[in-house]
Write an enzyme that holds these catalytic residues in place. Structure first.
Site, mmCIF file in Angstrom:
data_model
loop_
_atom_site.group_PDB
_atom_site.id
_atom_site.type_symbol
_atom_site.label_atom_id
_atom_site.label_comp_id
_atom_site.label_asym_id
_atom_site.label_seq_id
_atom_site.Cartn_x
_atom_site.Cartn_y
_atom_site.Cartn_z
ATOM 1 N N LYS A 75 34.881 36.609 33.427
ATOM 2 C CA LYS A 75 35.923 36.110 33.760
ATOM 3 C C LYS A 75 36.426 35.036 33.508
ATOM 4 O O LYS A 75 37.410 34.410 32.739
ATOM 5 C CB LYS A 75 36.058 36.151 35.292
ATOM 6 C CG LYS A 75 36.580 37.499 35.900
ATOM 7 C CD LYS A 75 36.322 36.846 37.508
ATOM 8 C CE LYS A 75 35.961 39.014 37.842
ATOM 9 N NZ LYS A 75 36.060 38.944 39.598
ATOM 10 N N ALA A 138 28.727 29.273 45.867
ATOM 11 C CA ALA A 138 30.760 28.325 44.887
ATOM 12 C C ALA A 138 30.408 28.904 43.005
ATOM 13 O O ALA A 138 30.778 27.782 42.413
ATOM 14 C CB ALA A 138 30.087 27.097 44.259
#
Ligand code: NDP
Length: 284
Positions: A75, A138
């Protein structure tokens, strides 16, 4: 290069690029969406190594491919490759949906966050406004998830991560969008959250992030972005510790795909029948 794809030129061609990607449900999901509108398309799952990513995306476009879904671990590479990004993709540094124009410019957007919010709100009737939300992890999926959740005006979002510095970087970067906090797992004592979202990849290794059972008992919902045939390790643990509602990420997967389908075809598919079909038949 163009010949490296066996594209069916009688229909529009789409694919998901990932590594690994063999078990991706995206082809089944997009075929079920296409049926709703009698659209003829071909959708492949293609395993692409990171070092081949740029070359393979360009080859797909040259061969006449219309659009790509991008999954782990590409991504961020997709974000860097796109010529034109939506404001959201630019802010999140993440792209999961790609399309091309006639000059083969590469466009990118991210629908992961919208997918999660649609699943929570539309499929599970969970209200996010004024809620205290805890995000575990995270990693790369957190920025789109965070921004979409913040758009729903929760009271606050706390990001807890094994590597605290990564959570702190996210808070610093996105603090202008809402009330955000970072902490380590050992700083959660006496804190309570209505919604707990596991955005770690711990379930992939059969692990559960080190939360106290107490925090789960006081929550309204525990959500794991991961999904599997069986309950994920996190959801099993949450259920055993008194969570009132446990949801896995299959609905998010279908909802983010629906948003991508809408970008490509200009039509928003109905999703609940697709979620049921994928759940009912894991081999779809
Ligand atoms: P990344 O690899 O970018 O980040 C992984 C995160 O998990 C890091 O914060 C890491 O902490 C944390 N982590 C890993 N192992 C453990 C552990 N044993 N205990 C505690 N924390 C751990 O992953 P992504 O953000 O790309 O993806 C996260 C999850 O979301 C994956 O399970 C993925 O499959 C799922 N996902 C689901 C989607 C859907 O549509 N349902 C869409 C996108 C993702 P640290 O920083 O300390 O290493």
């Amino acid at each position: 290069m163009a010949n490296s794809f066996p594209l069916d030129n009688t229909v529009e061609n789409f694919a998901v690029f990932g590594n690994p990607v063999k078990h991706s449900r995206s082809p089944s999901i997009h075929n079920l969406f296409a049926k709703q509108f009698a659209i003829q398309l071909h959708y492949d799952a293609i395993d692409v190594q990171p070092e081949q990513f740029e070359k393979t995306v360009k080859a797909f476009a040259v061969a006449g491919g219309k659009g790509l879904n991008i999954t782990v671990p590409h991504k961020e590479l997709a974000f860097k490759l796109c010529d034109i990004l939506t404001p959201l993709a630019k802010t999140c540094h993440s792209v999961n949906t790609i399309w091309f124009d006639d000059e083969l410019n590469i466009y990118g957007d991210t629908t992961d966050g919208e997918g999660l919010v649609r699943d929570l709100q539309n499929n599970h009737e969970i209200k996010l406004v004024n809620k205290r939300i805890l995000i575990l992890g995270a990693g790369g999926t957190v920025p789109p998830v965070l921004l979409s959740l913040l758009q729903q005006k929760p009271e606050s979002i706390t990001i807890v991560n094994r590597t605290l510095a990564k959570a702190e970087v996210l808070v610093e970067r996105y603090k202008g969008y809402g009330t955000l906090m970072a902490c380590g797992y050992d700083q959660l004592e006496q804190q309570y959250f209505e919604i707990i979202i596991n955005a770690t990849s711990a379930s992939l290794q059969g692990d559960v992030p080190p939360l106290s059972a107490d925090i789960v008992r006081h929550s309204e919902c525990c959500y794991d972005l991961m999904y599997s045939k069986e309950a994920t390790p996190f959801l099993k643990w949450a259920d055993n510790n008194g969570s009132s509602l446990c949801i896995d990420g299959l609905g998010m997967l279908v909802e983010q795909a629906a948003c991508g389908f809408n970008i490509w075809h200009g039509k928003m598919p109905e999703t609940s029948s697709v979620i049921s079909a994928i759940k009912a038949n894991n081999s779809l």
